[in-house]
Design a protein around this motif. Structure first.
Motif, PDB file in Angstrom:
ATOM      1  N   THR A 171      11.869  39.555 -75.333  1.00  0.00           N
ATOM      2  CA  THR A 171      11.538  38.187 -75.722  1.00  0.00           C
ATOM      3  C   THR A 171      12.770  37.372 -76.083  1.00  0.00           C
ATOM      4  OG1 THR A 171      11.145  38.936 -77.985  1.00  0.00           O
ATOM      5  CG2 THR A 171       9.237  38.815 -76.514  1.00  0.00           C
ATOM      6  N   ASP A 172      13.827  38.022 -76.533  1.00  0.00           N
ATOM      7  CA  ASP A 172      15.054  37.315 -76.900  1.00  0.00           C
ATOM      8  C   ASP A 172      15.756  36.807 -75.636  1.00  0.00           C
ATOM      9  OD1 ASP A 172      17.236  36.344 -78.303  1.00  0.00           O
ATOM     10  OD2 ASP A 172      18.226  38.299 -78.426  1.00  0.00           O
ATOM     11  N   PRO A 173      15.976  35.481 -75.506  1.00  0.00           N
ATOM     12  CA  PRO A 173      16.568  34.946 -74.267  1.00  0.00           C
ATOM     13  C   PRO A 173      17.985  35.446 -73.996  1.00  0.00           C
ATOM     14  CG  PRO A 173      16.247  33.192 -75.876  1.00  0.00           C
ATOM     15  CD  PRO A 173      15.627  34.430 -76.435  1.00  0.00           C
ATOM     16  N   HIS A 200      21.710  40.013 -65.789  1.00  0.00           N
ATOM     17  CA  HIS A 200      23.053  40.065 -65.229  1.00  0.00           C
ATOM     18  C   HIS A 200      23.437  41.500 -64.878  1.00  0.00           C
ATOM     19  CE1 HIS A 200      27.373  39.626 -64.789  1.00  0.00           C
ATOM     20  NE2 HIS A 200      27.158  38.343 -64.620  1.00  0.00           N
ATOM     21  N   ARG A 201      23.105  42.424 -65.735  1.00  0.00           N
ATOM     22  CA  ARG A 201      23.412  43.836 -65.510  1.00  0.00           C
ATOM     23  C   ARG A 201      22.652  44.384 -64.302  1.00  0.00           C
ATOM     24  NH1 ARG A 201      27.214  47.600 -66.617  1.00  0.00           N
ATOM     25  NH2 ARG A 201      26.283  49.637 -66.814  1.00  0.00           N
ATOM     26  N   ARG A 202      21.427  43.918 -64.113  1.00  0.00           N
ATOM     27  CA  ARG A 202      20.563  44.452 -63.064  1.00  0.00           C
ATOM     28  C   ARG A 202      20.754  43.788 -61.708  1.00  0.00           C
ATOM     29  NH1 ARG A 202      15.684  47.539 -62.959  1.00  0.00           N
ATOM     30  NH2 ARG A 202      14.345  46.788 -61.304  1.00  0.00           N
ATOM     31  N   LEU A 203      21.257  42.546 -61.673  1.00  0.00           N
ATOM     32  CA  LEU A 203      21.301  41.792 -60.419  1.00  0.00           C
ATOM     33  C   LEU A 203      22.691  41.494 -59.892  1.00  0.00           C
ATOM     34  CD1 LEU A 203      18.511  39.177 -61.165  1.00  0.00           C
ATOM     35  CD2 LEU A 203      18.333  41.229 -59.772  1.00  0.00           C
ATOM     36  N   TYR A 204      23.724  41.594 -60.702  1.00  0.00           N
ATOM     37  CA  TYR A 204      25.053  41.159 -60.283  1.00  0.00           C
ATOM     38  C   TYR A 204      25.975  42.349 -60.040  1.00  0.00           C
ATOM     39  CZ  TYR A 204      23.711  36.402 -61.238  1.00  0.00           C
ATOM     40  OH  TYR A 204      23.082  35.175 -61.182  1.00  0.00           O
ATOM     41  N   ILE A 247      21.434  39.057 -70.527  1.00  0.00           N
ATOM     42  CA  ILE A 247      22.316  40.217 -70.378  1.00  0.00           C
ATOM     43  C   ILE A 247      21.673  41.241 -69.446  1.00  0.00           C
ATOM     44  CG2 ILE A 247      23.318  42.191 -71.590  1.00  0.00           C
ATOM     45  CD1 ILE A 247      23.714  40.343 -73.993  1.00  0.00           C
ATOM     46  N   ALA A 248      20.391  41.509 -69.631  1.00  0.00           N
ATOM     47  CA  ALA A 248      19.687  42.492 -68.804  1.00  0.00           C
ATOM     48  C   ALA A 248      19.627  42.048 -67.343  1.00  0.00           C
ATOM     49  CB  ALA A 248      18.282  42.716 -69.348  1.00  0.00           C
TER      50      ALA A 248
END
Length: 55
Positions: free
Chosen positions: A4-6, A14-18, A11-12
């Motif tokens: 829920t925290d934007p 960016h870590r998963r897609l970049y 961060i999640a």
């Protein structure tokens, strides 16, 4: 459990897609990588980041 925290969600994502993927061995590499960490190939692509449901 959804995040829920934007800031943590950003961060999640960016870590998963970049990152980059090697064409030869399919290894995940850093976005700034010039060659593969596993097979040392220069043939790299960016991860596909299209959003939406799978068909």
């Amino acid at each position: 459990m959804p995040i829920t925290d934007p800031f943590k969600k950003q961060i999640a994502q960016h870590r998963r897609l970049y990152f980059k993927i090697c064409f030869r061995c399919s290894a995940k590499n850093d976005i700034s990588a010039k060659r593969c960490r596993k097979c040392h190939s220069h043939q790299m692509r960016l991860k596909n980041r299209t959003l939406g449901a799978k068909k």
